[in-house]
Write an enzyme that holds these catalytic residues in place. Structure first.
Site, PDB file in Angstrom:
ATOM      1  N   HIS A   1      31.747  40.496  44.231  1.00 36.46           N
ATOM      2  CA  HIS A   1      32.969  40.509  45.057  1.00 36.46           C
ATOM      3  C   HIS A   1      33.518  39.086  45.224  1.00 36.46           C
ATOM      4  CE1 HIS A   1      35.507  41.966  48.508  1.00 36.46           C
ATOM      5  NE2 HIS A   1      35.345  40.703  48.884  1.00 36.46           N
ATOM      6  N   GLU A   2      32.661  38.192  45.695  1.00 38.86           N
ATOM      7  CA  GLU A   2      33.115  36.809  45.892  1.00 38.86           C
ATOM      8  C   GLU A   2      33.444  36.168  44.542  1.00 38.86           C
ATOM      9  OE1 GLU A   2      33.876  36.205  48.822  1.00 38.86           O
ATOM     10  OE2 GLU A   2      32.669  37.729  49.843  1.00 38.86           O
TER      11      GLU A   2
ATOM     12  N   HIS B   1      37.051  36.858  43.785  1.00 37.31           N
ATOM     13  CA  HIS B   1      37.915  35.894  44.485  1.00 37.31           C
ATOM     14  C   HIS B   1      37.891  34.539  43.762  1.00 37.31           C
ATOM     15  CE1 HIS B   1      38.943  38.057  48.148  1.00 37.31           C
ATOM     16  NE2 HIS B   1      37.685  38.296  48.452  1.00 37.31           N
TER      17      HIS B   1
ATOM     18  N   GLU C   1      42.192  40.167  47.478  1.00 33.47           N
ATOM     19  CA  GLU C   1      41.178  41.228  47.579  1.00 33.47           C
ATOM     20  C   GLU C   1      41.273  42.197  46.400  1.00 33.47           C
ATOM     21  OE1 GLU C   1      38.633  41.188  49.447  1.00 33.47           O
ATOM     22  OE2 GLU C   1      39.218  39.666  50.919  1.00 33.47           O
TER      23      GLU C   1
END
Lengths: 514, 514
Positions: A279-280, A283, A309
């Site tokens: 997830h990170e 980003h 996101e």
């Protein structure tokens, strides 16, 4: 073609007004980088006893930033450039810069310096209070800081101004031009498809076994594994770093050159660190992908938090929870914990990551229930800002909404209202996640159309084709286009929640054989 | 008595001028903390690819700091307080603050803003160049940055002004009122006693066996051991942190609340990390010891860099290389590396730490030769600033001086002129180490007079009595007194190099049975 594209991302540095604007903007960006470094440090290394003194530092630099952002010379230059920059002799980067700088200037000039400093001081102290409160499951000790944050955010919203509801003023900070009424239209089909899918899965009686994700996983090895998975995605450690923090996050301290991520390993559940890393990582790939020509300006980095996101959720879910992806990457997991995964195959592992089950912790939620977690938060924070909610009643309201939307209720506030870091600093961010899911599904549909052999490529460990495409289509341009225009450029269409409805339905009809 | 003492360390916050001064100073201190955090980060975590962008950030914050430090309102307030603060209604803290603020204001107003920014930008880039050059043993790649630093430092010195030599202007930054002529007087007996002791040791034919310090020591375990030793000294991790960096250092990011240290473990020689931990621990105890009432001002922290080094060198050498100390602390070493130290006792270990042998690396040098390392650097940097030295000839000059003073010569620049970080940012610091050895010996003599059972206490693991005494006598007052006055308060005498001469002679006559 390449030349033209590159030119669009260059500023007209020979133009004296653009040069003057850049000089002002670059200093603002440098100071913002130091502010972000201080936040990164507070989350990762700051000694416990230094929370108060860090709060003063944050207040001071926010005060300085406020002075720089409201410099009348900046306003004057922006006025001069406003019409002029539309001319063909200027680039898209110039236009994006003027737009973003104007947005910043207008927002900043609306806030009194003292309020800006106070918000920073309260945020730093509130973070420390939250961290301790969550550890000790003690909402009461966090409540006064939360109350003060609500007060300050309402005050800020009133300074910003709004047409319909006060919360709109805060939403706009994260998603330009977004409002409660637009959001409610976008979210309605999301809520419906979530409830429908949840019901269909339940009534099917079919289940997914996720036993293979539980065990005893050394946390240092989990960090090393996170590092390996990030490298596999194309995250560049020469422009990044990884650390552990109470809540995983990405910090674009100075995009694209300094973009860092954190994870928060859970000793007993390996998916927490793995999925946070991906997830990170999403980003971070977005931030690391900004064209170098945009560095030190306001247009390096993401177009909005919703668009941001979309990248974290796209990598985490559409890619990172697919069997094809794990066919290409599972070796890393098995090598990190050979004993545990000796008899687990890629398909079993990937399937386990898609178990649908109402749960308490947002960042560990499956894709079907995830948006319900967001809607709980969105409705509560909208109330906190628009209405009059007694802070003491918040845990009760939180629990009631979990009962209503997810059919379960936390027993401890640390698994309920205290779980997220976001309310230590402000309100209006949470809807970004669901917007991200919508945008992400739309981009994913485009990607799959573009690459008919999408799964085959992932399955042989190739992720570079995804990154390259995203880089070319959207990462390199940073935030020079507004979210809606960017979505049109990338997908050919304005944001449409039906992409997500179709994605979710088809994916879980497959997994649960509905 | 306690009340009076406490009062001396409080500012007269009810006085409107002091209150106004503090308001300005506190913001300056906050910004300086963020600057120091950025330096800490650059040394410990900053991605390789972010060196240039960090240089811009450092330049920008130094520019902002310059504006704040040269604020005419600050000058005006200081003029008003100059005479007034001598009155009995003001405290020593007030007087110290006015003195330090005036010193800062005067220094800052002498430098053009552009020079300050350029120095910061060059320092950050020079650090990256040095780090790579040292790794690759490639002086040529560092030379242009070094040349530029010399140029900028000469320019700054000319702005500051001086009476005798240009180098004096830089010396004064680290040791107020110090000059080359004073330094030469103080250093003469140091040089003599070093040469004498070295000759006497050599001609005695007696030796010290340090084989027990060599081996294969897991670096993570070395960091954990460093942490344990620091805790044993009284370093407070609730107000601190430890990390690994290319060159060990202490950062008083916000004293006393945020004071961090680094070590640089050597896999094959355990003393590097251990002695660095104790050395940096000495600095850190001093910074953590400042009275909380002085926080966020210019008078929290050390009185000068010489006084600062007196604490690092006192803890490292007088205490940290004594048999008594290791009688109290050796268990930690043995528990970290049980196999290696199974058959080594405290006395053997402590004795090994005192082996005298001319060597190439300053931070690993024994106490007899250490000051010769400093004198090499002092003479070279004085020449760089005062004379005309071609940067290309620096490695040759370095090696020649090592041959002259220590009788040995480096084969690689990474073990020679490239070993220290200091010249990446400025000149004039190195003499602080030898001043520190002089001040430290004088303070140590006082300590031993104060505590007749000094060794017995250390031997049972007690170090708190040392820390408490130092805290009360010198740490708490921060830098409200100038070095000379502080030395009088702590030892009853102005600085006298004979303390060091006696300390060194008697210690090594003992160890080498001369």
């Amino acid at each position: 073609m390449l030349t033209q594209k590159t030119t669009a991302l260059e500023f007209s540095r020979k133009d004296e007004r653009i040069a003057a604007l850049l000089e002002l903007v670059e200093k603002i960006d440098d100071l913002k980088s130091l502010n972000d470094l201080a936040e990164w440090d507070q989350n990762t290394l700051l000694p416990d006893g230094a929370g108060g003194t860090r709060g003063n530092q944050m207040a001071t630099i926010q005060g300085v930033l406020h002075d720089y952002r409201t410099n009348p010379r900046l306003g004057h230059l922006l006025d001069e450039l406003q019409e002029r920059v539309k001319g063909a002799e200027y680039t898209d980067a110039d236009r994006g810069l003027v737009h973003e700088a104007r947005r910043m200037y207008k927002q900043s000039t609306k806030l009194p310096r003292a309020l800006v400093e106070e918000m920073a001081r309260v945020a730093a102290n509130s973070f420390e209070a939250w961290r301790r409160a969550r550890e000790r499951n003690d909402f009461a000790s966090f409540a006064p800081w939360l109350a003060r944050t609500v007060e300050l955010q309402r005050e800020a919203a009133d300074h910003f101004g709004y047409e319909e509801t006060r919360y709109d003023a805060l939403l706009d900070l994260y998603e330009p031009t977004m409002t409660v009424s637009k959001l409610d239209r976008l979210f309605a089909p999301v809520r419906e498809v979530s409830a429908t899918m949840l019901r269909r899965i339940k009534s099917s009686g079919n289940t997914v076994d996720d036993a293979c994700l539980a065990g005893d996983f050394d946390t240092e090895k989990q960090v090393a594994l996170s590092k390996r998975l990030l490298t596999g995605m194309g995250y560049d450690f020469n422009r990044g770093a990884i650390a552990v923090s109470p809540h995983p996050f990405t910090s674009g301290i100075s995009s694209p050159f300094d973009v860092r991520v954190t994870v928060h390993p859970d000793r007993h559940h390996i998916q927490a660190a793995i999925m946070a890393a991906i997830h990170e990582g999403g980003h971070a790939l977005y931030e690391q992908g900004s064209s170098e020509s945009l560095a030190r300006t306001l247009v390096a980095g993401g177009a909005s938090m919703g668009v941001h996101e979309s990248q974290s959720r796209l990598w985490e879910n559409a890619i990172g929870r697919s069997e094809a992806f794990w066919r290409g990457q599972f070796a890393a997991v098995r090598e990190a914990f050979p004993q545990h995964f000796a008899n687990v195959d890629e398909a079993t592992f990937a399937r386990a990551l898609n178990k649908v089950q109402p749960s308490l912790i947002r960042i560990e939620a499956d894709e079907v229930t995830y948006n319900l977690h967001i809607i709980v938060r969105y409705e509560l924070e909208r109330e906190l800002i628009n209405g009059k909610v007694a802070i003491e009643s918040l845990p009760r309201m939180w629990n009631a909404k979990y009962r209503e939307y997810l059919g379960i209720e936390p027993e401890r506030d640390s698994e309920g209202v205290l779980q997220d870091i976001h309310w230590t600093s402000g309100f209006g961010y949470f809807p970004s996640y669901t917007l991200g899911n919508l945008y992400g599904a739309q981009i994913y549909a485009t990607l799959r159309q573009e690459f008919r052999d999408f799964d085959e490529r992932l399955a042989i460990g190739d992720t570079a084709f995804v990154l390259n495409w995203l880089h070319e289509k959207m990462y390199a341009v940073g935030s020079i286009y507004l979210p809606e225009e960017l979505m049109k450029r990338v997908t050919g269409k304005t944001p449409d929640p039906q992409f997500f409805v179709r994605y979710l339905t088809s994916k879980f009809e497959g997994i649960y054989e509905l």
